[in-house]
Design a protein around this motif. Structure first.
Motif, PDB file in Angstrom:
ATOM      1  N   SER A  86      10.937 -25.828 -63.904  1.00 49.16           N
ATOM      2  CA  SER A  86      10.004 -25.891 -62.772  1.00 49.16           C
ATOM      3  C   SER A  86       8.565 -25.595 -63.187  1.00 49.16           C
ATOM      4  CB  SER A  86      10.436 -24.887 -61.690  1.00 49.16           C
ATOM      5  OG  SER A  86      10.394 -23.562 -62.193  1.00 49.16           O
ATOM      6  N   ARG A  87       8.354 -25.220 -64.430  1.00 46.66           N
ATOM      7  CA  ARG A  87       7.007 -24.911 -64.898  1.00 46.66           C
ATOM      8  C   ARG A  87       6.251 -26.199 -65.218  1.00 46.66           C
ATOM      9  NH1 ARG A  87       6.480 -19.409 -66.549  1.00 46.66           N
ATOM     10  NH2 ARG A  87       4.594 -20.023 -67.675  1.00 46.66           N
ATOM     11  N   PRO A  88       4.916 -26.176 -65.137  1.00 51.18           N
ATOM     12  CA  PRO A  88       4.135 -27.347 -65.549  1.00 51.18           C
ATOM     13  C   PRO A  88       4.147 -27.472 -67.069  1.00 51.18           C
ATOM     14  CG  PRO A  88       2.673 -25.539 -64.910  1.00 51.18           C
ATOM     15  CD  PRO A  88       4.066 -25.092 -64.587  1.00 51.18           C
ATOM     16  N   LEU A  89       4.772 -28.510 -67.565  1.00 51.19           N
ATOM     17  CA  LEU A  89       4.969 -28.654 -69.008  1.00 51.19           C
ATOM     18  C   LEU A  89       4.457 -30.001 -69.497  1.00 51.19           C
ATOM     19  CD1 LEU A  89       8.667 -27.363 -69.200  1.00 51.19           C
ATOM     20  CD2 LEU A  89       6.609 -26.065 -69.793  1.00 51.19           C
ATOM     21  N   THR A  90       3.782 -29.957 -70.629  1.00 51.79           N
ATOM     22  CA  THR A  90       3.359 -31.175 -71.306  1.00 51.79           C
ATOM     23  C   THR A  90       3.963 -31.264 -72.702  1.00 51.79           C
ATOM     24  OG1 THR A  90       1.257 -31.169 -70.109  1.00 51.79           O
ATOM     25  CG2 THR A  90       1.375 -32.532 -72.088  1.00 51.79           C
ATOM     26  N   ARG A  91       3.938 -30.110 -73.411  1.00 50.02           N
ATOM     27  CA  ARG A  91       4.501 -30.049 -74.763  1.00 50.02           C
ATOM     28  C   ARG A  91       5.392 -28.813 -74.883  1.00 50.02           C
ATOM     29  NH1 ARG A  91       2.558 -32.973 -78.887  1.00 50.02           N
ATOM     30  NH2 ARG A  91       2.915 -31.298 -80.399  1.00 50.02           N
ATOM     31  N   VAL A  92       6.619 -29.017 -75.381  1.00 48.80           N
ATOM     32  CA  VAL A  92       7.585 -27.931 -75.551  1.00 48.80           C
ATOM     33  C   VAL A  92       7.997 -27.880 -77.018  1.00 48.80           C
ATOM     34  CG1 VAL A  92       9.878 -27.069 -74.944  1.00 48.80           C
ATOM     35  CG2 VAL A  92       8.438 -28.147 -73.188  1.00 48.80           C
ATOM     36  N   LEU A  93       8.019 -26.668 -77.565  1.00 48.29           N
ATOM     37  CA  LEU A  93       8.491 -26.449 -78.927  1.00 48.29           C
ATOM     38  C   LEU A  93       9.811 -25.694 -78.879  1.00 48.29           C
ATOM     39  CD1 LEU A  93       8.165 -26.340 -82.049  1.00 48.29           C
ATOM     40  CD2 LEU A  93       6.898 -24.196 -81.723  1.00 48.29           C
ATOM     41  N   GLU A  94      10.804 -26.214 -79.561  1.00 47.74           N
ATOM     42  CA  GLU A  94      12.051 -25.479 -79.724  1.00 47.74           C
ATOM     43  C   GLU A  94      12.169 -25.014 -81.169  1.00 47.74           C
ATOM     44  OE1 GLU A  94      16.904 -25.808 -79.327  1.00 47.74           O
ATOM     45  OE2 GLU A  94      15.677 -27.578 -78.879  1.00 47.74           O
ATOM     46  N   ILE A  95      12.517 -23.752 -81.352  1.00 48.49           N
ATOM     47  CA  ILE A  95      12.687 -23.154 -82.671  1.00 48.49           C
ATOM     48  C   ILE A  95      14.162 -22.830 -82.863  1.00 48.49           C
ATOM     49  CG2 ILE A  95      12.085 -21.160 -84.112  1.00 48.49           C
ATOM     50  CD1 ILE A  95       9.400 -21.089 -82.668  1.00 48.49           C
ATOM     51  N   ALA A  96      14.667 -23.024 -84.091  1.00 53.40           N
ATOM     52  CA  ALA A  96      16.082 -22.807 -84.398  1.00 53.40           C
ATOM     53  C   ALA A  96      16.962 -23.669 -83.496  1.00 53.40           C
ATOM     54  CB  ALA A  96      16.451 -21.322 -84.284  1.00 53.40           C
ATOM     55  N   ALA A  97      16.668 -24.956 -83.485  1.00 54.93           N
ATOM     56  CA  ALA A  97      17.351 -25.889 -82.572  1.00 54.93           C
ATOM     57  C   ALA A  97      18.809 -26.117 -82.950  1.00 54.93           C
ATOM     58  CB  ALA A  97      16.607 -27.229 -82.551  1.00 54.93           C
ATOM     59  N   GLY A  98      19.192 -25.800 -84.175  1.00 60.87           N
ATOM     60  CA  GLY A  98      20.577 -26.021 -84.581  1.00 60.87           C
ATOM     61  C   GLY A  98      20.967 -27.477 -84.469  1.00 60.87           C
ATOM     62  N   THR A  99      22.118 -27.739 -83.871  1.00 66.06           N
ATOM     63  CA  THR A  99      22.579 -29.122 -83.705  1.00 66.06           C
ATOM     64  C   THR A  99      22.123 -29.735 -82.385  1.00 66.06           C
ATOM     65  OG1 THR A  99      24.717 -28.361 -82.853  1.00 66.06           O
ATOM     66  CG2 THR A  99      24.563 -28.770 -85.220  1.00 66.06           C
ATOM     67  N   GLY A 100      21.194 -29.065 -81.703  1.00 68.09           N
ATOM     68  CA  GLY A 100      20.468 -29.715 -80.621  1.00 68.09           C
ATOM     69  C   GLY A 100      21.004 -29.555 -79.216  1.00 68.09           C
ATOM     70  N   VAL A 101      21.816 -28.538 -78.944  1.00 71.47           N
ATOM     71  CA  VAL A 101      22.362 -28.423 -77.590  1.00 71.47           C
ATOM     72  C   VAL A 101      21.264 -28.131 -76.571  1.00 71.47           C
ATOM     73  CG1 VAL A 101      23.012 -25.981 -77.902  1.00 71.47           C
ATOM     74  CG2 VAL A 101      24.136 -27.366 -76.141  1.00 71.47           C
ATOM     75  N   VAL A 102      20.321 -27.267 -76.885  1.00 73.09           N
ATOM     76  CA  VAL A 102      19.204 -27.015 -75.963  1.00 73.09           C
ATOM     77  C   VAL A 102      18.302 -28.237 -75.894  1.00 73.09           C
ATOM     78  CG1 VAL A 102      17.124 -25.626 -75.567  1.00 73.09           C
ATOM     79  CG2 VAL A 102      19.257 -24.509 -76.221  1.00 73.09           C
ATOM     80  N   THR A 103      18.056 -28.854 -77.036  1.00 73.31           N
ATOM     81  CA  THR A 103      17.205 -30.051 -77.074  1.00 73.31           C
ATOM     82  C   THR A 103      17.736 -31.130 -76.143  1.00 73.31           C
ATOM     83  OG1 THR A 103      17.150 -29.549 -79.459  1.00 73.31           O
ATOM     84  CG2 THR A 103      15.869 -31.435 -78.693  1.00 73.31           C
ATOM     85  N   ARG A 104      19.041 -31.355 -76.193  1.00 79.87           N
ATOM     86  CA  ARG A 104      19.643 -32.375 -75.332  1.00 79.87           C
ATOM     87  C   ARG A 104      19.483 -32.009 -73.861  1.00 79.87           C
ATOM     88  NH1 ARG A 104      23.398 -32.077 -79.609  1.00 79.87           N
ATOM     89  NH2 ARG A 104      24.918 -30.788 -78.494  1.00 79.87           N
ATOM     90  N   ASN A 105      19.662 -30.744 -73.538  1.00 85.09           N
ATOM     91  CA  ASN A 105      19.488 -30.316 -72.153  1.00 85.09           C
ATOM     92  C   ASN A 105      18.034 -30.416 -71.708  1.00 85.09           C
ATOM     93  OD1 ASN A 105      22.026 -28.972 -70.683  1.00 85.09           O
ATOM     94  ND2 ASN A 105      22.254 -28.670 -72.881  1.00 85.09           N
ATOM     95  N   LEU A 106      17.100 -30.104 -72.592  1.00 81.07           N
ATOM     96  CA  LEU A 106      15.678 -30.272 -72.264  1.00 81.07           C
ATOM     97  C   LEU A 106      15.375 -31.737 -71.970  1.00 81.07           C
ATOM     98  CD1 LEU A 106      14.003 -27.972 -74.961  1.00 81.07           C
ATOM     99  CD2 LEU A 106      13.817 -27.659 -72.483  1.00 81.07           C
TER     100      LEU A 106
END
Length: 272
Positions: A40-60
């Motif tokens: 719900s936050r105003p987002l333009t650029r998001v950085l993920e650190i320690a993404a592993g095999t991408g489970v958070v990345t996929r949800n983002l």
């Protein structure tokens, strides 16, 4: 027989087993939780650190509009290769990077997200300082860490089984690293040392870890994490025996057939 570098060795077959077994069993629920806290936050650029095999990345990538740029980093290229192979709803940038020295300019990101990675950083205040540096003023850092191992039933059972199998030199990876950074006062002090001046918001969230048999968590922990290296350092020929012992310990507590154990983590949110 262990070292900080060995604790970060997600190599060989570990990325595949990690994605196949650990992600649905323990990581997916908390990935959804993290993403729900920032969408719900105003987002333009998001950085993920320690993404592993991408489970958070996929949800983002599933929850955010395609106009939001996502950069997903990890220290281990093998983990990123697996993440890229699985893929995301829209393209993201996969980039190998060390959290101790992020390769980004100041104030580049609206949010920094890190799922169960902070525990592996050798200098946590330095890592927090880097995260703060790349956040824009008013940006948010959100990360989670596992609570103590006793609050995470499968991990605790596996650790106990291996301690009985190797009584003179128990493999301690699970308690030392994944479950070794749960003290909230320490986390708060490290954030302050990293330059954050606002107070963190901390939630403790319990969930359930489920699998169709005790064999799955046994393989997941003994063969799909750096715990494997600790077992093999003691006796390379005993990996199967260690996996069997872990399975037997889980069956003793949860019975044969499908298993359902408690997991618990702390979620920390702090603004720059």
């Amino acid at each position: 027989m262990s070292s900080p570098d060995a604790d970060k060795a997600f190599t060989g077959s570990i990325p595949r087993l990690y994605e196949e077994y650990l992600v649905p069993m323990i990581f997916e629920p908390y990935a959804v939780d993290l993403v729900n806290r920032i969408v719900s936050r105003p987002l333009t650029r998001v950085l993920e650190i320690a993404a592993g095999t991408g489970v958070v990345t996929r949800n983002l990538a599933s929850a955010l509009p395609e106009s939001v740029s996502i950069v997903a980093t990890d220290l281990n290229q093998a983990m990123l290769d697996m993440a890229s192979k699985v893929g995301t709803r829209y393209p993201v940038e996969w980039r190998q990077a060390d959290a101790m020295q992020l390769p980004f300019e100041d104030s580049m990101f609206d949010a920094v997200v890190c799922q169960f990675g902070v525990m592996f950083f050798p200098d946590k205040p330095k890592a927090f300082s880097e995260m703060r540096r790349v956040l824009r003023p008013g940006g948010v850092l959100i990360f989670n860490v596992w609570d103590r191992i006793e609050e995470n039933e499968f991990a605790h059972n596996v650790a106990a089984a291996l301690a009985a199998l190797f009584p003179n030199d128990p493999p301690r990876f699970m308690a030392r690293t994944p479950h070794g950074y749960h003290d909230l006062a320490t986390i708060t002090r490290d954030l302050e040392a990293g330059g954050f001046r606002s107070s963190p918001h901390i939630s403790t969230v319990a969930a359930r870890s489920r699998a169709t048999s005790a064999r799955i968590p046994a393989i997941a922990y003994c063969q799909g994490t750096p715990l494997r290296g600790e077992i093999e350092a003691r006796d390379k020929s005993r990996l199967s025996e260690a996996t069997d012992a872990a399975e037997e310990a889980i069956v003793r507590q949860f019975g044969p057939g499908p298993v359902d154990g408690k997991i618990q983590a702390h979620i920390i949110t702090i603004e720059r």
